[in-house]
Design an enzyme around this catalytic site. Structure first.
Site, PDB file in Angstrom:
ATOM      1  CB  SER A 145      -0.951  -0.199   1.247  1.00  0.00           C
ATOM      2  OG  SER A 145      -1.323   1.648   1.583  1.00  0.00           O
ATOM      3  CE1 TYR A 158      -4.624  -1.662   5.463  1.00  0.00           C
ATOM      4  CE2 TYR A 158      -3.962   0.589   4.844  1.00  0.00           C
ATOM      5  CZ  TYR A 158      -3.665  -0.909   4.126  1.00  0.00           C
ATOM      6  OH  TYR A 158      -3.792  -1.261   3.225  1.00  0.00           O
TER       7      TYR A 158
END
Length: 252
Positions: A145, A158
């Site tokens: 990501s 995250y």
């Protein structure tokens, strides 16, 4: 790997979101598939869709897999690889996201993110690389990501899980290069899925559909690139600045 030479691709987390759309896109490109997820009925529906509307001749094998159960990953994948007669590429896509607040009783959520996105991914790569070593070739594709590059409030765990995964992929690329194994790292931006409950991703900057993301990812995988961002525009231009933005601008 390209459209003229169909290969066998395993995709984890294929029951929904990016994984599901990537399975459909790879099927359109003629690749045989191994699909895993926790929810086997959704995988069965996906296989029916592939055979019914894309290509009934493609081989599509399924396996129920929860990457949080790391001890089960290698035996489950080994059995899937055998059913497929060997594989060429694994897409390590299974992952979760959640909004978390530090020090406010959400440690279980934070640890789940680390367990799924990092520990589960590492265990998946370990099993796949063991298989590739016996074949003398293979491609590991990690779906990380852009959050691995940029700190985001309420996303600390995250971001940490994806930063760890991205670094693991970089180290693996160097370690495995001489063994005929390519490691591809893909960093998506904002993709319109329901991965974060209660968050309307479509309102975030430069958000694209999972279908468009899958098309771009499939192209990167077939081109066997070392790394890439999705969507390419504008993130390939923004990428060098991520991690260096003033903190007041890091609140997406």
């Amino acid at each position: 790997m390209n459209q003229k030479t169909p290969s066998t691709v395993v995709i984890t987390g294929a029951s929904s979101g990016i994984g599901r759309e990537l399975a459909l896109e790879m099927a359109r490109r003629g690749h045989h598939l191994g699909l895993t997820a926790r929810r086997l009925p959704l995988l069965e529906q996906l296989r029916e869709e592939i055979h019914g509307s894309i290509n009934g001749q493609l081989r599509v094998e399924l396996a129920a897999l929860d990457v949080c159960q790391t001890a089960s990953i290698a035996p489950t994948l080994d059995e899937l690889f055998q059913r497929l007669g060997g594989i060429d590429t694994i897409v390590v896509n299974a992952g979760v996201n959640d909004v978390t607040a530090i020090g406010q009783g959400q440690l279980d959520k934070e640890l789940r993110l680390i367990e799924t996105n990092l520990a589960g991914a590492i265990a998946t790569i370990s099993a796949a690389v063991a298989h590739f070593l016996t074949r003398g070739r293979g491609q590991v594709v990690g779906i990380s990501s852009l959050a691995s590059l940029q700190h985001i409030p309420k996303q600390a765990a995250y971001c940490a899980s994806k930063a760890g995964f991205s670094m693991y992929l970089k180290a693996a690329r160097v370690e495995l290069r001489s063994k005929g194994i390519l490691v591809t790292s893909i960093l998506p931006g904002f993709i319109k899925t329901d991965i974060v409950e209660g968050v309307d991703i479509s309102k975030l900057p430069f958000a694209i559909s999972a279908t468009q993301a899958a098309r771009e990812m499939a192209a990167l995988i077939e081109r066997r690139v070392k790394s890439g961002v999705v969507p390419a525009f504008p993130w390939k231009f923004v990428r060098p600045f991520l991690g260096h933005l003033p903190e007041r601008l890091a609140r997406f």
